[in-house]
Enzyme design. Structure first.
Site, PDB file in Angstrom:
ATOM      1  N   ARG A  16      55.529  53.807  39.279  1.00  0.00           N
ATOM      2  CA  ARG A  16      56.347  52.854  40.025  1.00  0.00           C
ATOM      3  C   ARG A  16      56.896  51.761  39.122  1.00  0.00           C
ATOM      4  O   ARG A  16      58.007  51.271  39.333  1.00  0.00           O
ATOM      5  CB  ARG A  16      55.556  52.230  41.180  1.00  0.00           C
ATOM      6  CG  ARG A  16      56.467  51.403  42.083  1.00  0.00           C
ATOM      7  CD  ARG A  16      55.906  51.208  43.473  1.00  0.00           C
ATOM      8  NE  ARG A  16      54.919  50.174  43.526  1.00  0.00           N
ATOM      9  CZ  ARG A  16      55.138  48.941  43.960  1.00  0.00           C
ATOM     10  NH1 ARG A  16      56.339  48.588  44.387  1.00  0.00           N
ATOM     11  NH2 ARG A  16      54.183  48.061  43.986  1.00  0.00           N
ATOM     12  N   ARG A  19      56.037  40.380  43.271  1.00  0.00           N
ATOM     13  CA  ARG A  19      56.291  39.985  41.881  1.00  0.00           C
ATOM     14  C   ARG A  19      57.671  39.365  41.710  1.00  0.00           C
ATOM     15  O   ARG A  19      57.949  38.748  40.674  1.00  0.00           O
ATOM     16  CB  ARG A  19      56.155  41.193  40.963  1.00  0.00           C
ATOM     17  CG  ARG A  19      54.826  41.902  41.091  1.00  0.00           C
ATOM     18  CD  ARG A  19      54.844  43.261  40.457  1.00  0.00           C
ATOM     19  NE  ARG A  19      53.676  44.060  40.813  1.00  0.00           N
ATOM     20  CZ  ARG A  19      53.549  44.733  41.945  1.00  0.00           C
ATOM     21  NH1 ARG A  19      54.533  44.697  42.843  1.00  0.00           N
ATOM     22  NH2 ARG A  19      52.457  45.412  42.204  1.00  0.00           N
ATOM     23  N   LYS A  53      45.245  39.393  31.552  1.00  0.00           N
ATOM     24  CA  LYS A  53      45.570  40.768  31.181  1.00  0.00           C
ATOM     25  C   LYS A  53      47.033  40.916  30.774  1.00  0.00           C
ATOM     26  O   LYS A  53      47.335  41.522  29.740  1.00  0.00           O
ATOM     27  CB  LYS A  53      45.220  41.701  32.341  1.00  0.00           C
ATOM     28  CG  LYS A  53      45.338  43.159  32.007  1.00  0.00           C
ATOM     29  CD  LYS A  53      46.739  43.644  32.317  1.00  0.00           C
ATOM     30  CE  LYS A  53      46.915  45.065  31.820  1.00  0.00           C
ATOM     31  NZ  LYS A  53      48.310  45.478  32.053  1.00  0.00           N
ATOM     32  N   PRO A  62      43.911  43.620  26.011  1.00  0.00           N
ATOM     33  CA  PRO A  62      44.141  43.606  27.467  1.00  0.00           C
ATOM     34  C   PRO A  62      43.106  44.462  28.191  1.00  0.00           C
ATOM     35  O   PRO A  62      42.814  45.580  27.764  1.00  0.00           O
ATOM     36  CB  PRO A  62      45.535  44.224  27.632  1.00  0.00           C
ATOM     37  CG  PRO A  62      46.079  44.437  26.262  1.00  0.00           C
ATOM     38  CD  PRO A  62      44.980  44.316  25.282  1.00  0.00           C
ATOM     39  N   ASP A  97      42.417  46.145  31.805  1.00  0.00           N
ATOM     40  CA  ASP A  97      42.820  46.539  33.153  1.00  0.00           C
ATOM     41  C   ASP A  97      41.728  47.443  33.726  1.00  0.00           C
ATOM     42  O   ASP A  97      40.652  47.550  33.156  1.00  0.00           O
ATOM     43  CB  ASP A  97      44.171  47.265  33.109  1.00  0.00           C
ATOM     44  CG  ASP A  97      44.047  48.631  32.454  1.00  0.00           C
ATOM     45  OD1 ASP A  97      43.168  48.808  31.599  1.00  0.00           O
ATOM     46  OD2 ASP A  97      44.822  49.535  32.818  1.00  0.00           O
ATOM     47  N   GLN A 143      41.991  49.013  21.687  1.00  0.00           N
ATOM     48  CA  GLN A 143      42.286  49.013  23.108  1.00  0.00           C
ATOM     49  C   GLN A 143      43.282  50.093  23.457  1.00  0.00           C
ATOM     50  O   GLN A 143      43.109  50.850  24.419  1.00  0.00           O
ATOM     51  CB  GLN A 143      42.821  47.640  23.530  1.00  0.00           C
ATOM     52  CG  GLN A 143      43.109  47.477  25.009  1.00  0.00           C
ATOM     53  CD  GLN A 143      44.457  48.046  25.429  1.00  0.00           C
ATOM     54  OE1 GLN A 143      44.662  48.357  26.596  1.00  0.00           O
ATOM     55  NE2 GLN A 143      45.389  48.203  24.509  1.00  0.00           N
TER      56      GLN A 143
END
Length: 290
Positions: A119, A167, A209, A226, A228, A265
DNA sequence: CGCCAGGTGCTGA
DNA sequence: TCAGCACATGGC
């Protein structure tokens, strides 16, 4: 046809690792943008073959975008400190952290919060179609990423109509901040991680994040780590029983992996996200071989 | 259909 | 400082 030397590089792993949202593949070529210029690229061994709509995309500029100047073997050996990250490195060796445009990265990762990659890609594509500039290369037609100045003038309801949801006001407010020069993106590339992150946290819709993603992918801050939901899963490897907050995981990871923690990461993220898929294709390969 | 996704801002202890 | 909650949307 532009040719760029690319040792220790995997174009595929790099472009599919969730750090950039606008690359697509057609007939064995990857199409995407470096800044506002279209690039068509494929990898053959240690070389990239490229075509562009813009003469400004020199071999040096392309090499810089893919961060091919960095000594990857050295970076990987510095983060190769446990078995889990070792597996990730073995599987995706050649993955590099791109040097993307700061504003585009910031806007993109505001859209990325509490969302899925499919998305996110759709939202960003619609943003570009609505407010970017059309660009063509051979049969490829695309739109550049809208400037902060342009997005700053877009009403919130228009952003909502593109599917940005809650957002929308965050993106608009941040676009205004950047357009007014209150978030000096050129400057942030030259200051340290802490300073950059503090500045990014001043934007609406930007928390720990997102700030770390933008610092890492948009501002070359390789210490940024980061966290998540996928990284929380990856980090269970280090804390099987003790429950840890994201803050705790963040502090641990930066100490554990060092100045290139961001690379660790990105390898771990790509690795855990594809664990199931990689396993099933592996079984398929095993069974067809026997 | 319910669950999940590269989380953040706000609130109340 | 930290847990708990609301928040838009679409793919699966």
């Amino acid at each position: 046809m532009i040719e760029v030397p690319a040792a220790d590089f995997s174009l595929r792993a790099t472009l599919t690792s969730g750090q950039a949202f606008r690359w697509t593949e057609h007939d064995g070529w990857a199409y995407g943008f470096i800044g506002s210029s279209v690039l068509k690229v494929r990898q053959d061994g240690d070389r990239l073959f490229c075509e562009s709509s813009d003469p400004a995309l020199t071999p040096n500029r392309i090499s810089d975008y893919f961060a091919l100047d960095l000594n990857l073997p050295e970076i990987l050996s510095s983060i190769n400190v446990d078995i889990q990250v070792h597996q990730a490195i073995m599987r995706y060796r050649g993955l590099r952290v791109l040097r993307q445009d700061g504003w585009e990265t910031l806007a993109s990762f505001i859209c990325a919060s509490f969302n899925n990659i499919k998305r996110i890609e759709g939202m960003i594509e619609r943003l570009c179609q609505a407010y970017g500039e059309p660009v063509a290369l051979n049969g490829f037609r695309g739109f550049s990423f809208p400037t902060a100045e342009r997005l700053a003038r877009v009403p919130e309801r228009s952003l909502r109509s593109l599917g940005l949801g809650y957002r929308a006001p965050y993106l608009r407010a941040t676009a205004r901040l950047v357009a007014e020069g209150k978030l000096p993106t050129d400057h942030l590339r030259r200051v340290d991680y802490e300073t950059t992150k503090r500045a990014l946290l001043g934007c609406e819709g930007v928390g720990d994040k997102v700030a770390d993603c933008v610092a890492l992918f948009g501002f070359e801050k390789y210490e940024a780590f980061p966290i998540d939901v996928w990284m929380e899963r990856a980090m269970r490897y280090y804390f099987r029983h003790r429950k840890m907050t994201r803050k705790g995981l963040h502090e641990y990871a930066r100490r554990h992996f060092g100045p290139y923690a961001g690379y660790a990461q990105q390898y771990l993220y790509h690795y855990v996200r594809n664990l199931r898929a990689a396993e099933s294709t592996k079984h398929k390969a095993d069974s067809t071989q026997s």
